[in-house]
Motif scaffolding. Sequence first.
Motif, PDB file in Angstrom:
ATOM      1  N   ASN A   6      -2.184   0.424 -10.322  1.00 47.94           N
ATOM      2  CA  ASN A   6      -2.272   0.596  -8.872  1.00 47.94           C
ATOM      3  C   ASN A   6      -0.987   1.183  -8.304  1.00 47.94           C
ATOM      4  OD1 ASN A   6      -4.857  -0.377  -8.779  1.00 47.94           O
ATOM      5  ND2 ASN A   6      -4.253  -2.459  -8.251  1.00 47.94           N
ATOM      6  N   ARG A  10      -0.501   4.810  -6.385  1.00 46.53           N
ATOM      7  CA  ARG A  10       0.155   4.910  -5.080  1.00 46.53           C
ATOM      8  C   ARG A  10       1.286   5.943  -5.133  1.00 46.53           C
ATOM      9  NH1 ARG A  10       2.602  -0.231  -1.741  1.00 46.53           N
ATOM     10  NH2 ARG A  10       3.380   0.962   0.001  1.00 46.53           N
ATOM     11  N   GLU A  13      -0.187   9.410  -5.063  1.00 49.02           N
ATOM     12  CA  GLU A  13      -0.646   9.720  -3.710  1.00 49.02           C
ATOM     13  C   GLU A  13       0.526  10.133  -2.819  1.00 49.02           C
ATOM     14  OE1 GLU A  13      -2.990   7.445  -0.089  1.00 49.02           O
ATOM     15  OE2 GLU A  13      -3.160   6.678  -2.126  1.00 49.02           O
ATOM     16  N   ILE A  14       1.621   9.408  -2.893  1.00 47.89           N
ATOM     17  CA  ILE A  14       2.809   9.731  -2.091  1.00 47.89           C
ATOM     18  C   ILE A  14       3.413  11.057  -2.542  1.00 47.89           C
ATOM     19  CG2 ILE A  14       5.196   9.001  -1.660  1.00 47.89           C
ATOM     20  CD1 ILE A  14       4.077   6.108  -1.490  1.00 47.89           C
ATOM     21  N   TYR A  32       9.144  11.581   5.076  1.00 47.48           N
ATOM     22  CA  TYR A  32       9.310  10.135   4.955  1.00 47.48           C
ATOM     23  C   TYR A  32       9.201   9.458   6.318  1.00 47.48           C
ATOM     24  CZ  TYR A  32      11.400   5.568   4.653  1.00 47.48           C
ATOM     25  OH  TYR A  32      11.614   4.221   4.791  1.00 47.48           O
ATOM     26  N   ILE A  36       5.133   8.987   5.595  1.00 43.76           N
ATOM     27  CA  ILE A  36       5.131   7.978   4.536  1.00 43.76           C
ATOM     28  C   ILE A  36       5.482   6.587   5.065  1.00 43.76           C
ATOM     29  CG2 ILE A  36       6.139   7.298   2.322  1.00 43.76           C
ATOM     30  CD1 ILE A  36       4.350   9.819   2.182  1.00 43.76           C
ATOM     31  N   GLN A  37       6.597   6.468   5.759  1.00 44.59           N
ATOM     32  CA  GLN A  37       7.067   5.148   6.195  1.00 44.59           C
ATOM     33  C   GLN A  37       6.074   4.434   7.112  1.00 44.59           C
ATOM     34  OE1 GLN A  37       8.347   3.480   9.046  1.00 44.59           O
ATOM     35  NE2 GLN A  37       8.974   1.757   7.776  1.00 44.59           N
ATOM     36  N   LYS A  39       2.845   4.679   7.207  1.00 45.76           N
ATOM     37  CA  LYS A  39       1.600   4.345   6.508  1.00 45.76           C
ATOM     38  C   LYS A  39       1.827   3.360   5.355  1.00 45.76           C
ATOM     39  CE  LYS A  39      -2.350   6.354   4.136  1.00 45.76           C
ATOM     40  NZ  LYS A  39      -3.005   7.563   3.660  1.00 45.76           N
ATOM     41  N   TYR A  40       2.882   3.570   4.555  1.00 47.01           N
ATOM     42  CA  TYR A  40       3.080   2.771   3.342  1.00 47.01           C
ATOM     43  C   TYR A  40       4.124   1.674   3.489  1.00 47.01           C
ATOM     44  CZ  TYR A  40       0.275   6.352   1.145  1.00 47.01           C
ATOM     45  OH  TYR A  40      -0.749   7.195   0.826  1.00 47.01           O
ATOM     46  N   ILE A  42       7.417   1.550   3.098  1.00 45.95           N
ATOM     47  CA  ILE A  42       8.386   1.457   2.005  1.00 45.95           C
ATOM     48  C   ILE A  42       9.733   1.976   2.497  1.00 45.95           C
ATOM     49  CG2 ILE A  42       6.686   1.635   0.149  1.00 45.95           C
ATOM     50  CD1 ILE A  42       7.451   4.587  -0.150  1.00 45.95           C
ATOM     51  N   TYR A  47      11.026   5.373  -1.680  1.00 46.21           N
ATOM     52  CA  TYR A  47      10.364   6.679  -1.565  1.00 46.21           C
ATOM     53  C   TYR A  47      10.955   7.672  -2.564  1.00 46.21           C
ATOM     54  CZ  TYR A  47       9.219  11.215   0.571  1.00 46.21           C
ATOM     55  OH  TYR A  47       8.805  12.502   0.798  1.00 46.21           O
ATOM     56  N   TYR A  50       9.985   6.822  -6.092  1.00 52.19           N
ATOM     57  CA  TYR A  50       8.615   7.252  -6.360  1.00 52.19           C
ATOM     58  C   TYR A  50       8.571   8.745  -6.666  1.00 52.19           C
ATOM     59  CZ  TYR A  50       6.450   2.883  -4.634  1.00 52.19           C
ATOM     60  OH  TYR A  50       6.043   1.594  -4.459  1.00 52.19           O
TER      61      TYR A  50
END
Length: 68
Positions: A6, A10, A13-14, A32, A36-37, A39-40, A42, A47, A50
């Motif tokens: 999982n 993820r 996807e990012i 970011y 990104i920030q 929605k996720y 993190i 980031y 990843y």
Amino acid sequence: MYNRVNLLRRMVEIQDITLEHQRRGVSNDWTYQNVIQPKYLISRSTYYQYLATNARKELKELVKNETI
């Protein structure tokens, strides 16, 4: 192993979202902060970790090993 799969999905996807925005000429910082920030949820360091991980390769290897 289930949690690792999982996490790798993820990451992929990012990475895909980041590549899409890079093609449009947007910086990673902007991506970011604005995509990104929110929605996720993190951190910036997560980031960039990843983005540095070869998630597709690891995911492929995990799936291959799981089916054997």
